[in-house]
Design a protein around this motif. Structure first.
Motif, mmCIF file in Angstrom:
data_model
loop_
_atom_site.group_PDB
_atom_site.id
_atom_site.type_symbol
_atom_site.label_atom_id
_atom_site.label_comp_id
_atom_site.label_asym_id
_atom_site.label_seq_id
_atom_site.Cartn_x
_atom_site.Cartn_y
_atom_site.Cartn_z
ATOM 1 N N ALA A 68 48.305 37.352 54.234
ATOM 2 C CA ALA A 68 47.465 36.942 53.099
ATOM 3 C C ALA A 68 45.989 37.234 53.377
ATOM 4 N N VAL A 69 45.561 36.952 54.593
ATOM 5 C CA VAL A 69 44.164 37.201 54.960
ATOM 6 C C VAL A 69 43.883 38.702 54.992
ATOM 7 N N VAL A 70 44.846 39.458 55.530
ATOM 8 C CA VAL A 70 44.681 40.907 55.622
ATOM 9 C C VAL A 70 44.562 41.528 54.231
ATOM 10 N N VAL A 71 45.427 41.108 53.297
ATOM 11 C CA VAL A 71 45.379 41.638 51.931
ATOM 12 C C VAL A 71 44.057 41.279 51.257
ATOM 13 N N THR A 72 43.619 40.039 51.430
ATOM 14 C CA THR A 72 42.353 39.602 50.834
ATOM 15 C C THR A 72 41.187 40.437 51.339
ATOM 16 N N LEU A 73 41.146 40.663 52.636
ATOM 17 C CA LEU A 73 40.085 41.504 53.207
ATOM 18 C C LEU A 73 40.180 42.930 52.672
ATOM 19 N N GLY A 74 41.408 43.425 52.537
ATOM 20 C CA GLY A 74 41.599 44.769 52.011
ATOM 21 C C GLY A 74 41.046 44.914 50.605
ATOM 22 N N THR B 29 33.911 56.260 51.379
ATOM 23 C CA THR B 29 35.151 56.472 52.135
ATOM 24 C C THR B 29 35.283 55.477 53.284
ATOM 25 N N MET B 30 34.164 55.140 53.895
ATOM 26 C CA MET B 30 34.192 54.201 55.018
ATOM 27 C C MET B 30 34.687 52.822 54.580
ATOM 28 N N MET B 31 34.397 52.430 53.336
ATOM 29 C CA MET B 31 34.864 51.148 52.817
ATOM 30 C C MET B 31 36.276 51.257 52.232
ATOM 31 N N LEU B 32 36.568 52.401 51.603
ATOM 32 C CA LEU B 32 37.876 52.571 50.957
ATOM 33 C C LEU B 32 39.007 52.653 51.978
ATOM 34 N N THR B 33 38.761 53.358 53.089
ATOM 35 C CA THR B 33 39.812 53.546 54.090
ATOM 36 C C THR B 33 40.356 52.229 54.638
ATOM 37 N N PRO B 34 39.521 51.332 55.154
ATOM 38 C CA PRO B 34 40.076 50.064 55.638
ATOM 39 C C PRO B 34 40.701 49.240 54.518
ATOM 40 N N GLY B 35 40.164 49.369 53.293
ATOM 41 C CA GLY B 35 40.734 48.629 52.176
ATOM 42 C C GLY B 35 42.181 49.016 51.924
ATOM 43 N N ILE B 36 42.438 50.319 51.826
ATOM 44 C CA ILE B 36 43.799 50.793 51.571
ATOM 45 C C ILE B 36 44.703 50.517 52.762
ATOM 46 N N VAL B 37 44.208 50.750 53.953
ATOM 47 C CA VAL B 37 45.012 50.529 55.157
ATOM 48 C C VAL B 37 45.420 49.063 55.282
ATOM 49 N N LEU B 38 44.492 48.148 55.031
ATOM 50 C CA LEU B 38 44.781 46.724 55.168
ATOM 51 C C LEU B 38 45.778 46.257 54.113
ATOM 52 N N VAL B 39 45.625 46.735 52.884
ATOM 53 C CA VAL B 39 46.549 46.334 51.816
ATOM 54 C C VAL B 39 47.949 46.874 52.079
ATOM 55 N N GLU B 40 48.034 48.160 52.431
ATOM 56 C CA GLU B 40 49.342 48.777 52.632
ATOM 57 C C GLU B 40 49.995 48.342 53.944
ATOM 58 N N LEU C 216 46.672 54.570 61.999
ATOM 59 C CA LEU C 216 46.830 55.827 62.734
ATOM 60 C C LEU C 216 47.456 56.910 61.857
ATOM 61 N N ALA C 217 48.477 56.515 61.076
ATOM 62 C CA ALA C 217 49.136 57.479 60.194
ATOM 63 C C ALA C 217 48.160 57.993 59.134
ATOM 64 N N ARG C 218 47.380 57.064 58.565
ATOM 65 C CA ARG C 218 46.434 57.454 57.528
ATOM 66 C C ARG C 218 45.388 58.425 58.072
ATOM 67 N N LEU C 219 44.911 58.186 59.275
ATOM 68 C CA LEU C 219 43.922 59.077 59.880
ATOM 69 C C LEU C 219 44.496 60.468 60.069
ATOM 70 N N TRP C 220 45.721 60.554 60.565
ATOM 71 C CA TRP C 220 46.361 61.851 60.797
ATOM 72 C C TRP C 220 46.541 62.626 59.489
ATOM 73 N N PHE C 221 47.077 61.963 58.461
ATOM 74 C CA PHE C 221 47.320 62.653 57.196
ATOM 75 C C PHE C 221 46.013 63.036 56.510
#
Length: 342
Positions: A248-254, A276-287, A298-303
């Motif tokens: 719940a905390v992770v999604v909220t931060l995302g 992009t610096m703000m969007l990347t952690p947002g999507i990563v944290l939500v997903e 790690l997967a997101r960075l590679w792709f």
């Protein structure tokens, strides 16, 4: 010292950012009880496409984008199991998307081909026992309703926001851009489906669509800025994932990071790497909230690196075919850029 006007502008951007984040997610509360939970992402992307079109152009344009997104997603769902067909659908969508450079609206409608890419790469099975046709109609309908939902809200909020004048590409550049994008994204999508890369493959397509622009100097700078922003965002998400594990905390931060990213994107003075610096952690944290934030990161960075590398190939091809772009390319027929029809 900030003036009342500057605070007013910041306030309007904050409201717009809040709506851009919450609006696509709100109907997920209704989709799950209706047995359509698998289409939540489809609705969200459709809503985002309609919302941005309505916000930055007009409600009428948002409705047109919503209709296109609905039809394209229905066709994409039916073609998704077959690599060749998936590649052809992606190529056709990318071609039409590229041709919109003639009107200077590629950046405005980029979420539309992105939604198709996600449907092709990771088709939602909304009706567990339904046929491909039935699922295609449902997915297309959900995307359409989402798009209309977003277009309405975007039109209302957009009346209070400034609108940029579109920078139009020449017909030659728009056609060349469309052909190159169709070829690159079509082949990439066929490989993604054949190798069953699913969500990761969709992220490659998303990166290509976001980074590659009709203006070559913009594509080059965006590639570098996206890489910079992604690496910094990766570090932020990694630090949070190592410290915080409550979903719940992770999604909220995302969501907060996504809202901040949208807020920065609405400010023309901000650089793309900041967004992009703000969007990347947002999507990563939500997903990644339901599994591992670190592995998702790690997967997101590679792709992202893969997609950015392909984007640079697009730049090289366009530069070879068209030469470097310049001021003459923005208004090739001597006309002044004018706002799109309201």
């Amino acid at each position: 010292m900030p003036t009342a006007h500057s605070w007013s502008v910041a306030g309007r951007r904050s409201v717009a950012a809040f709506i851009l984040v919450l609006l696509p997610l709100a109907p997920s509360l209704l989709l799950a009880p209706l047995g359509l939970g698998a289409a939540t992402g489809t609705f969200a992307l459709g809503a985002a496409a309609g919302l941005i079109a309505g916000l930055l152009v007009s409600g009428r344009f948002g409705v047109a984008v919503a209709a296109a997104v609905g039809v394209a997603n229905a066709v994409a769902l039916a073609a998704a199991p077959y690599a060749l067909l998936a590649g052809l659908v992606m190529a056709a969508v990318a071609m039409l998307y590229g041709l919109t450079a003639r009107r200077g609206i590629t950046a405005i409608i980029v979420v539309a081909p992105e939604s198709v890419a996600f449907t092709l790469a990771e088709p939602p099975q909304v009706l567990a026992n339904g046929s491909i046709l039935a699922n295609a109609l449902v997915v297309g309908g959900v995307a359409l309703v989402g798009g209309l939902w977003g277009a309405g809200a975007g039109a209302i909020v957009g009346k209070r926001l400034p609108h940029k004048k579109p920078v139009r590409a020449s017909t030659r550049r728009a056609v060349t851009f469309g052909v190159v994008m169709a070829t690159v994204t079509g082949v990439t999508m066929a490989i993604v489906v054949a190798m069953q890369l699913q969500h990761g493959g969709a992220w490659i397509l998303l990166t290509i669509l976001v980074v590659a622009q009709p203006a070559l100097h913009q594509t080059w700078s965006r590639s570098l800025e996206r890489l910079l922003g992604t690496v910094l965002g990766f570090a932020i998400a990694l630090a949070i994932g190592l410290v915080i594990t409550q979903p719940a905390v992770v999604v909220t931060l995302g969501l907060l990071f996504v809202a901040l990213a949208v807020f920065l994107h609405l400010d023309p003075k901000r650089r793309y790497w900041q967004f992009t610096m703000m969007l990347t952690p947002g999507i990563v944290l939500v997903e990644g909230s339901g599994s591992s934030v670190v592995s998702t990161d790690l997967a997101r960075l590679w792709f992202t690196f893969v997609g950015a590398a392909i984007s640079l190939v697009v730049v090289a091809i366009l530069r070879w075919a068209l030469g470097p772009d310049g001021p003459a390319e923005a208004h090739p027929d001597g006309e002044k850029a004018t706002p799109l029809s309201k």
